[in-house]
Motif scaffolding. Structure first.
Motif, PDB file in Angstrom:
ATOM      1  N   ARG A   1       0.550  -1.272  -0.146  1.00  0.00           N
ATOM      2  CA  ARG A   1       0.033   0.046  -0.205  1.00  0.00           C
ATOM      3  C   ARG A   1       0.598   1.101  -0.059  1.00  0.00           C
ATOM      4  N   GLU A   2       1.785   1.132   0.615  1.00  0.00           N
ATOM      5  CA  GLU A   2       2.772   2.221   0.827  1.00  0.00           C
ATOM      6  C   GLU A   2       3.617   2.621  -0.525  1.00  0.00           C
ATOM      7  N   SER A   3       3.729   1.520  -1.264  1.00  0.00           N
ATOM      8  CA  SER A   3       4.554   1.593  -2.571  1.00  0.00           C
ATOM      9  C   SER A   3       3.395   2.056  -3.587  1.00  0.00           C
TER      10      SER A   3
ATOM     11  N   GLU B   1       1.175   4.488  -2.795  1.00  0.00           N
ATOM     12  CA  GLU B   1       1.045   5.946  -2.362  1.00  0.00           C
ATOM     13  C   GLU B   1       2.328   6.500  -3.014  1.00  0.00           C
ATOM     14  N   SER B   2       3.396   6.184  -3.031  1.00  0.00           N
ATOM     15  CA  SER B   2       4.400   6.787  -3.582  1.00  0.00           C
ATOM     16  C   SER B   2       4.423   6.501  -4.953  1.00  0.00           C
ATOM     17  N   GLN B   3       4.136   5.595  -5.766  1.00  0.00           N
ATOM     18  CA  GLN B   3       4.107   5.357  -7.343  1.00  0.00           C
ATOM     19  C   GLN B   3       2.818   6.062  -7.755  1.00  0.00           C
ATOM     20  N   LEU B   4       1.750   6.053  -7.114  1.00  0.00           N
ATOM     21  CA  LEU B   4       0.416   6.662  -7.666  1.00  0.00           C
ATOM     22  C   LEU B   4      -0.416   7.812  -6.502  1.00  0.00           C
ATOM     23  N   PRO B   5       0.641   8.822  -6.320  1.00  0.00           N
ATOM     24  CA  PRO B   5       0.083   9.542  -5.275  1.00  0.00           C
ATOM     25  C   PRO B   5      -1.284  10.278  -5.517  1.00  0.00           C
ATOM     26  N   ASN B   6      -1.591  10.413  -6.753  1.00  0.00           N
ATOM     27  CA  ASN B   6      -2.937  10.880  -7.017  1.00  0.00           C
ATOM     28  C   ASN B   6      -3.940   9.994  -7.267  1.00  0.00           C
TER      29      ASN B   6
END
Length: 91
Positions: A72-74, A76-81
């Motif tokens: 889930r964190e990945s 968030e960083s790869q698809l922040p929007n």
């Protein structure tokens, strides 16, 4: 053993049909969203001609949950929007 040996005997139209079938399966997986991102994917594996039972090993709960958090964190960083899918599983 050539796992793709079955392709040698296919004609152009058969190869095109196979490519379309595989693309449809890949697109279905790609277009998964929400809770569907987290699931075991036998439908995707079933697109392959060889029929095997995957040798799946399941981590113990604490490690599994840490992996879910990292996944889930990945995202968030790869698809922040990315839009938020705020629904409970099965709802």
């Amino acid at each position: 053993m050539d796992l793709d040996d079955d392709l040698h005997g296919l004609g152009r139209d058969e190869l095109l049909a196979e490519v379309r079938r595989l693309r449809a399966g890949i697109r279905a997986h790609r277009d998964s969203t929400g809770h569907d991102l987290c699931w075991h994917q036998p439908q995707l594996w079933g697109l392959l001609p060889e029929r095997v039972e995957p040798d799946v090993a399941v981590p113990p709960w604490p490690r599994f949950l840490r992996g879910c958090v990292l996944y889930r964190e990945s995202l968030e960083s790869q698809l922040p929007n990315a839009p938020v899918h705020d629904r409970e599983y099965g709802a």
